[in-house]
Enzyme design. Structure first.
Site, short mmCIF file in Angstrom:
data_model
loop_
_atom_site.label_atom_id
_atom_site.label_comp_id
_atom_site.label_asym_id
_atom_site.label_seq_id
_atom_site.Cartn_x
_atom_site.Cartn_y
_atom_site.Cartn_z
N HIS A 124 -6.22 7.39 11.87
CA HIS A 124 -5.94 5.96 11.75
C HIS A 124 -4.49 5.67 11.43
CE1 HIS A 124 -10.48 5.21 10.84
NE2 HIS A 124 -10.25 5.52 12.09
N GLY A 180 -15.93 12.03 1.26
CA GLY A 180 -15.38 10.73 0.88
C GLY A 180 -15.28 9.72 2.00
N THR A 181 -16.29 9.72 2.88
CA THR A 181 -16.29 8.68 3.91
C THR A 181 -17.69 8.12 4.07
OG1 THR A 181 -15.94 8.16 6.26
CG2 THR A 181 -16.46 10.46 5.74
N SER A 182 -17.74 6.79 4.20
CA SER A 182 -19.06 6.14 4.35
C SER A 182 -19.54 6.27 5.80
CB SER A 182 -18.94 4.65 4.00
OG SER A 182 -18.00 4.04 4.88
N ARG A 237 0.83 -1.20 0.00
CA ARG A 237 0.00 0.00 0.00
C ARG A 237 0.87 1.26 0.00
NH1 ARG A 237 -4.62 0.10 4.25
NH2 ARG A 237 -5.40 1.78 2.94
N ASN A 243 -7.66 8.67 6.40
CA ASN A 243 -6.75 8.10 5.42
C ASN A 243 -5.33 7.99 5.99
OD1 ASN A 243 -8.95 8.16 3.77
ND2 ASN A 243 -8.35 10.05 2.72
N VAL A 244 -4.64 6.98 5.54
CA VAL A 244 -3.26 6.77 6.01
C VAL A 244 -2.27 7.21 4.93
CG1 VAL A 244 -3.87 4.95 7.64
CG2 VAL A 244 -3.34 4.31 5.28
N ASP A 245 -2.82 7.73 3.80
CA ASP A 245 -1.91 8.23 2.75
C ASP A 245 -1.49 9.66 3.11
OD1 ASP A 245 -4.92 8.59 0.91
OD2 ASP A 245 -3.70 10.29 1.57
N1 APR Z 1 -15.48 11.47 -4.31
C1 APR Z 1 -16.09 11.54 -3.10
N2 APR Z 1 -16.50 10.44 -2.40
C2 APR Z 1 -16.27 9.25 -2.96
C3 APR Z 1 -15.64 9.09 -4.23
C4 APR Z 1 -15.24 10.28 -4.90
N3 APR Z 1 -14.64 10.22 -6.11
N4 APR Z 1 -15.58 7.75 -4.52
C5 APR Z 1 -16.13 7.10 -3.46
N5 APR Z 1 -16.56 7.99 -2.55
C6 APR Z 1 -17.21 7.74 -1.25
C7 APR Z 1 -18.07 6.50 -1.18
O1 APR Z 1 -19.39 6.82 -1.63
C8 APR Z 1 -18.04 6.20 0.32
O2 APR Z 1 -19.05 6.95 1.00
O3 APR Z 1 -16.18 7.53 -0.31
C9 APR Z 1 -16.66 6.71 0.75
C10 APR Z 1 -15.66 5.61 0.97
O4 APR Z 1 -16.09 4.86 2.08
P1 APR Z 1 -15.09 3.74 2.66
O5 APR Z 1 -14.52 2.98 1.53
O6 APR Z 1 -15.84 3.03 3.76
O7 APR Z 1 -13.88 4.57 3.26
P2 APR Z 1 -13.81 5.26 4.67
O8 APR Z 1 -15.15 5.81 5.09
O9 APR Z 1 -12.69 6.24 4.63
O10 APR Z 1 -13.39 4.04 5.61
C11 APR Z 1 -13.18 4.36 6.97
O11 APR Z 1 -12.47 2.09 7.29
O12 APR Z 1 -11.41 1.30 5.45
C12 APR Z 1 -11.30 1.40 6.83
O13 APR Z 1 -9.71 2.18 8.43
C13 APR Z 1 -10.14 2.29 7.11
O14 APR Z 1 -10.05 4.66 7.52
C14 APR Z 1 -10.77 3.64 6.88
C15 APR Z 1 -12.13 3.45 7.53
#
Ligand code: APR
Length: 242
Positions: free
Chosen positions: A111, A177-179, A63, A94-96
């Site tokens: 994280h 960009g987070t679920s 990664r 994000n870890v990037d």
């Molecule tokens: N622009 C904006 N949002 C986007 C895009 C984009 N181009 N593409 C995808 N998304 C959204 C998706 O709709 C979703 O809501 O980004 C979100 C990604 O969700 P996850 O994949 O669950 O990522 P995240 O919420 O950061 O995960 C949280 O879980 O993966 C583990 O520890 C890890 O920090 C991470 C944590």
């Protein structure tokens, strides 16, 4: 005398994997909860580290290599513009290092960070690494194995308290960009003051109707963030004395 308060709003941004998606780094959710075909249980838990440290080190080395090939995108750059106009802090899951590489100064990693490793035995011994990979047998200054400086599932999130304090003082909260599936990060949203203006930039519908005073820009981050940043800068024009 009535003095209008022209203090600039304090802005907090809560970012997740979605802001790095358009830089080519897969999100967790869009890849069906897998990273490079590994389930989190195999590579991102203390139990995985105990049972197969080589696989865990290989996974994070991969990664890290992938991240170093990626570039910040228009969303990361637009946030730097926001920081030039307001007091702004990014709390990222994000870890990037894309926010930092774009030039953002105030980043709080909830994280952990791929570009850091730490002593398995003395967590306060944290080391910056750049291109290097780490392997079994690579040790800290006290001779203990080095591990990724990442918060694995089931581990404490040491930065959650400073993050809560930041969100509790926000005038504007931008969630991008987070679920909001992973706690305690996902709970941060509910620490924002009731009157705080909240924005969600995400093509998916994660929050509508669930949060007061929230506006969603239902689009990818590289469109939504630049749009929102120019709106906020226009709304709060810089005046000469601040
Ligand atoms: N622009 C904006 N949002 C986007 C895009 C984009 N181009 N593409 C995808 N998304 C959204 C998706 O709709 C979703 O809501 O980004 C979100 C990604 O969700 P996850 O994949 O669950 O990522 P995240 O919420 O950061 O995960 C949280 O879980 O993966 C583990 O520890 C890890 O920090 C991470 C944590």
């Amino acid at each position: 005398m009535f003095v209008q308060n022209f203090m600039k709003p304090k802005i907090v941004i809560l970012s997740g994997a979605g802001i790095s998606a358009e830089s080519g780094l897969k999100t967790f959710r869009d890849s069906g909860g897998l990273w490079e075909e590994h389930s989190i249980m195999e590579v991102a838990t203390p139990e995985a580290w105990k049972s197969n440290p080589e696989l865990v080190l290989k996974f994070y080395n991969e990664r890290r290599k992938q991240m170093l090939k990626a570039e910040p995108n228009a969303a990361h750059t637009a946030l730097v513009e926001l920081e030039n106009h307001f007091s702004a802090t990014i709390i990222t899951q994000n870890v990037d290092d894309l926010h930092e590489r774009a030039g953002f100064k105030n980043v709080l990693h909830l994280h952990g960070e791929l570009l850091k490793v730490r002593s398995e035995r003395y967590p306060s011994l944290v080391y910056d690494i750049q291109k290097e990979e780490i392997f079994l047998g690579d040790t800290c200054e006290k001779g203990f194995q080095l591990r990724p400086h990442i918060v694995w599932f089931g581990e404490e999130v040491p930065m959650i308290v400073p993050a809560m304090e930041l969100v509790a003082q926000a005038d504007i909260l931008i969630v991008v960009g987070t679920s909001l599936n992973v706690y305690p990060a996902a709970g941060l949203l509910y620490h924002a003051p009731y009157e705080c203006r909240k924005f969600l930039v995400d093509p998916a519908d994660n929050l509508t109707g669930k949060v007061y005073n929230l506006e969603q820009l239902k689009m990818p981050a590289t469109e939504g963030i630049p749009l929102l940043v120019s709106r906020l800068i226009a709304e709060y024009p810089a005046d000469e004395n601040n």
